[in-house]
Every structure is written in structure tokens, then in C-alpha cells.
Motif scaffolding. Structure first.
Motif, PDB file in Angstrom:
ATOM      1  N   MET A   1      58.291   7.354  44.660  1.00 59.30           N
ATOM      2  CA  MET A   1      57.122   7.443  45.522  1.00 59.30           C
ATOM      3  C   MET A   1      57.262   6.417  46.650  1.00 59.30           C
ATOM      4  O   MET A   1      57.689   5.295  46.432  1.00 59.30           O
ATOM      5  CB  MET A   1      55.856   7.169  44.703  1.00 59.30           C
ATOM      6  N   LEU A   2      56.890   6.838  47.828  1.00 57.15           N
ATOM      7  CA  LEU A   2      56.959   5.942  48.974  1.00 57.15           C
ATOM      8  C   LEU A   2      55.923   4.831  48.856  1.00 57.15           C
ATOM      9  O   LEU A   2      54.858   5.018  48.296  1.00 57.15           O
ATOM     10  CB  LEU A   2      56.705   6.728  50.262  1.00 57.15           C
ATOM     11  N   SER A   3      56.238   3.672  49.402  1.00 54.73           N
ATOM     12  CA  SER A   3      55.289   2.564  49.349  1.00 54.73           C
ATOM     13  C   SER A   3      54.407   2.502  50.592  1.00 54.73           C
ATOM     14  O   SER A   3      53.446   1.749  50.622  1.00 54.73           O
ATOM     15  CB  SER A   3      56.034   1.248  49.157  1.00 54.73           C
ATOM     16  N   THR A   4      54.740   3.278  51.606  1.00 56.37           N
ATOM     17  CA  THR A   4      53.904   3.356  52.801  1.00 56.37           C
ATOM     18  C   THR A   4      53.616   4.824  53.110  1.00 56.37           C
ATOM     19  O   THR A   4      54.446   5.686  52.867  1.00 56.37           O
ATOM     20  CB  THR A   4      54.588   2.709  54.026  1.00 56.37           C
ATOM     21  N   PRO A   5      52.443   5.102  53.635  1.00 58.64           N
ATOM     22  CA  PRO A   5      52.079   6.500  53.918  1.00 58.64           C
ATOM     23  C   PRO A   5      52.907   7.118  55.033  1.00 58.64           C
ATOM     24  O   PRO A   5      53.348   6.438  55.957  1.00 58.64           O
ATOM     25  CB  PRO A   5      50.613   6.403  54.358  1.00 58.64           C
ATOM     26  N   VAL A   6      53.084   8.421  54.920  1.00 64.36           N
ATOM     27  CA  VAL A   6      53.663   9.219  55.997  1.00 64.36           C
ATOM     28  C   VAL A   6      52.472   9.760  56.781  1.00 64.36           C
ATOM     29  O   VAL A   6      51.675  10.540  56.261  1.00 64.36           O
ATOM     30  CB  VAL A   6      54.536  10.367  55.435  1.00 64.36           C
ATOM     31  N   TRP A   7      52.320   9.306  58.008  1.00 62.75           N
ATOM     32  CA  TRP A   7      51.166   9.685  58.842  1.00 62.75           C
ATOM     33  C   TRP A   7      51.422  11.014  59.517  1.00 62.75           C
ATOM     34  O   TRP A   7      52.557  11.329  59.804  1.00 62.75           O
ATOM     35  CB  TRP A   7      50.899   8.589  59.872  1.00 62.75           C
ATOM     36  N   PRO A   8      50.380  11.796  59.814  1.00 60.37           N
ATOM     37  CA  PRO A   8      48.970  11.512  59.599  1.00 60.37           C
ATOM     38  C   PRO A   8      48.595  11.663  58.132  1.00 60.37           C
ATOM     39  O   PRO A   8      49.373  12.164  57.320  1.00 60.37           O
ATOM     40  CB  PRO A   8      48.247  12.532  60.466  1.00 60.37           C
ATOM     41  N   ALA A   9      47.355  11.259  57.835  1.00 65.62           N
ATOM     42  CA  ALA A   9      46.843  11.301  56.472  1.00 65.62           C
ATOM     43  C   ALA A   9      45.352  11.637  56.512  1.00 65.62           C
ATOM     44  O   ALA A   9      44.755  11.698  57.585  1.00 65.62           O
ATOM     45  CB  ALA A   9      47.065   9.947  55.798  1.00 65.62           C
ATOM     46  N   ILE A  10      44.795  11.850  55.325  1.00 68.43           N
ATOM     47  CA  ILE A  10      43.350  12.045  55.227  1.00 68.43           C
ATOM     48  C   ILE A  10      42.799  11.016  54.254  1.00 68.43           C
ATOM     49  O   ILE A  10      43.467  10.628  53.303  1.00 68.43           O
ATOM     50  CB  ILE A  10      42.961  13.469  54.785  1.00 68.43           C
ATOM     51  N   LEU A  11      41.597  10.591  54.529  1.00 70.25           N
ATOM     52  CA  LEU A  11      40.907   9.652  53.670  1.00 70.25           C
ATOM     53  C   LEU A  11      39.812  10.418  52.938  1.00 70.25           C
ATOM     54  O   LEU A  11      38.940  11.025  53.560  1.00 70.25           O
ATOM     55  CB  LEU A  11      40.320   8.516  54.497  1.00 70.25           C
ATOM     56  N   LYS A  12      39.894  10.434  51.619  1.00 66.15           N
ATOM     57  CA  LYS A  12      38.909  11.111  50.761  1.00 66.15           C
ATOM     58  C   LYS A  12      38.062  10.032  50.112  1.00 66.15           C
ATOM     59  O   LYS A  12      38.541   9.255  49.297  1.00 66.15           O
ATOM     60  CB  LYS A  12      39.638  11.950  49.712  1.00 66.15           C
ATOM     61  N   LEU A  13      36.808   9.951  50.529  1.00 67.40           N
ATOM     62  CA  LEU A  13      35.898   8.961  49.977  1.00 67.40           C
ATOM     63  C   LEU A  13      35.268   9.505  48.700  1.00 67.40           C
ATOM     64  O   LEU A  13      34.895  10.680  48.633  1.00 67.40           O
ATOM     65  CB  LEU A  13      34.831   8.588  51.000  1.00 67.40           C
ATOM     66  N   ASP A  14      35.156   8.668  47.697  1.00 67.93           N
ATOM     67  CA  ASP A  14      34.599   9.053  46.406  1.00 67.93           C
ATOM     68  C   ASP A  14      33.184   9.609  46.567  1.00 67.93           C
ATOM     69  O   ASP A  14      32.355   9.030  47.262  1.00 67.93           O
ATOM     70  CB  ASP A  14      34.578   7.836  45.478  1.00 67.93           C
ATOM     71  N   GLY A  15      32.944  10.755  45.944  1.00 66.29           N
ATOM     72  CA  GLY A  15      31.613  11.340  45.962  1.00 66.29           C
ATOM     73  C   GLY A  15      31.244  12.058  47.241  1.00 66.29           C
ATOM     74  O   GLY A  15      30.107  12.476  47.422  1.00 66.29           O
ATOM     75  N   ASP A  16      32.182  12.237  48.143  1.00 66.22           N
ATOM     76  CA  ASP A  16      31.908  12.875  49.431  1.00 66.22           C
ATOM     77  C   ASP A  16      33.005  13.896  49.719  1.00 66.22           C
ATOM     78  O   ASP A  16      34.191  13.565  49.670  1.00 66.22           O
ATOM     79  CB  ASP A  16      31.871  11.808  50.529  1.00 66.22           C
ATOM     80  N   ASP A  17      32.628  15.131  50.028  1.00 63.33           N
ATOM     81  CA  ASP A  17      33.621  16.157  50.341  1.00 63.33           C
ATOM     82  C   ASP A  17      34.143  16.058  51.764  1.00 63.33           C
ATOM     83  O   ASP A  17      35.164  16.660  52.091  1.00 63.33           O
ATOM     84  CB  ASP A  17      33.039  17.551  50.103  1.00 63.33           C
ATOM     85  N   GLU A  18      33.436  15.336  52.602  1.00 62.30           N
ATOM     86  CA  GLU A  18      33.898  15.185  53.980  1.00 62.30           C
ATOM     87  C   GLU A  18      35.135  14.295  53.997  1.00 62.30           C
ATOM     88  O   GLU A  18      35.199  13.274  53.326  1.00 62.30           O
ATOM     89  CB  GLU A  18      32.799  14.586  54.852  1.00 62.30           C
ATOM     90  N   LEU A  19      36.123  14.704  54.776  1.00 65.31           N
ATOM     91  CA  LEU A  19      37.384  13.972  54.887  1.00 65.31           C
ATOM     92  C   LEU A  19      37.490  13.309  56.247  1.00 65.31           C
ATOM     93  O   LEU A  19      36.935  13.811  57.232  1.00 65.31           O
ATOM     94  CB  LEU A  19      38.566  14.934  54.705  1.00 65.31           C
ATOM     95  N   LEU A  20      38.219  12.224  56.305  1.00 69.17           N
ATOM     96  CA  LEU A  20      38.490  11.561  57.583  1.00 69.17           C
ATOM     97  C   LEU A  20      39.965  11.728  57.912  1.00 69.17           C
ATOM     98  O   LEU A  20      40.828  11.358  57.106  1.00 69.17           O
ATOM     99  CB  LEU A  20      38.154  10.071  57.508  1.00 69.17           C
ATOM    100  N   PHE A  21      40.242  12.287  59.078  1.00 71.73           N
ATOM    101  CA  PHE A  21      41.620  12.407  59.554  1.00 71.73           C
ATOM    102  C   PHE A  21      42.055  11.045  60.072  1.00 71.73           C
ATOM    103  O   PHE A  21      41.358  10.429  60.871  1.00 71.73           O
ATOM    104  CB  PHE A  21      41.709  13.454  60.667  1.00 71.73           C
ATOM    105  N   ILE A  22      43.196  10.574  59.606  1.00 70.70           N
ATOM    106  CA  ILE A  22      43.729   9.276  60.031  1.00 70.70           C
ATOM    107  C   ILE A  22      45.115   9.524  60.631  1.00 70.70           C
ATOM    108  O   ILE A  22      46.054   9.902  59.925  1.00 70.70           O
ATOM    109  CB  ILE A  22      43.831   8.283  58.850  1.00 70.70           C
ATOM    110  N   ALA A  23      45.239   9.313  61.924  1.00 71.10           N
ATOM    111  CA  ALA A  23      46.480   9.642  62.635  1.00 71.10           C
ATOM    112  C   ALA A  23      47.625   8.675  62.344  1.00 71.10           C
ATOM    113  O   ALA A  23      48.784   9.090  62.271  1.00 71.10           O
ATOM    114  CB  ALA A  23      46.224   9.687  64.140  1.00 71.10           C
ATOM    115  N   ASN A  24      47.303   7.391  62.169  1.00 73.70           N
ATOM    116  CA  ASN A  24      48.367   6.394  62.016  1.00 73.70           C
ATOM    117  C   ASN A  24      47.822   5.111  61.381  1.00 73.70           C
ATOM    118  O   ASN A  24      46.625   4.992  61.128  1.00 73.70           O
ATOM    119  CB  ASN A  24      49.011   6.096  63.379  1.00 73.70           C
TER     120      ASN A  24
END
Length: 110
Positions: A1-24
Motif C-alpha cells: 500500500m502506498l504511504s501517500t495518496p495518489v491525487w485527486p482524491a475524495i474525502l468521506k466524512l463519517d456520517g455524511d454521504d456528501e463527498l469532498l473532491f480534493i485535487a491535491n
């Protein structure tokens, strides 16, 4: 498993179906300064790798998690996200890869 994210990514907050797009990494750091995170929040990168958010000494870091998301799971997250907005037909939301699922959330550039 990589130790750093491959961007872009999404942030999934606990208890919320809305996602945040994170470009970098820079955008992640900007978002992180304004948010209160829980132990269950997770960042999912373009390869399906997931990361937990950890706060130490007022600095947020990403800790590799054992959960790996596939295209079906990423599509389900996008479906739930879009259901919150009620703007598209959910049955049409299917992606062949995690990368394409995440890219679908990228803000439109005008």
C-alpha cells in the motif's frame, strides 16, 4: 500500500454521504485547517487506497488504512453523494475505475 495518496482524491466524512473532491495535497491541507475531523473520516485516493486522518501537534496527517476501495464501492459512494443533491439518475452512475469515479466529482472548469 502506498504511504501517500495518489491525487485527486475524495474525502468521506463519517456520517455524511456528501463527498469532498480534493485535487491535491495543497487543497487537502487548506480544507483540513477549517474542518473538525472524526476518527472515522477517510480519504480515498484515485487508486482506491484509503487513509485515516490523524491530528498531532495541530498538524493533520494521513495514515494508510487497510481498506482498499474498488470501482463498485467508489460508484456506490458517488451514488449516495448524488442522491443527497437529487440532481441525477442514480442508476446511471457507474464507473469502471476508482479514478474515473473520483474524477466525476471534480469541479467544472469554466
Amino acid at each position: 500500500m502506498l504511504s501517500t495518496p495518489v491525487w485527486p482524491a475524495i474525502l468521506k466524512l463519517d456520517g455524511d454521504d456528501e463527498l469532498l473532491f480534493i485535487a491535491n495535497q495543497s487543497q487537502f491541507e487548506d480544507e483540513a485547517t477549517d474542518m473538525i475531523f472524526s476518527d472515522e473520516d477517510i480519504l480515498i485516493d484515485s487508486e482506491g487506497a484509503s487513509f485515516l486522518l490523524s491530528m498531532a501537534n495541530r498538524q493533520i496527517s494521513l495514515v494508510p488504512h487497510t481498506k482498499h476501495f474498488n470501482a463498485i464501492e467508489a460508484s456506490a459512494l458517488i451514488q449516495a453523494h448524488e442522491f443527497c443533491k437529487a440532481e441525477v439518475c442514480l442508476t446511471k452512475i457507474q464507473f469502471p475505475t476508482v479514478r474515473e469515479a473520483i474524477a466525476a466529482l471534480a469541479p467544472f472548469k469554466r
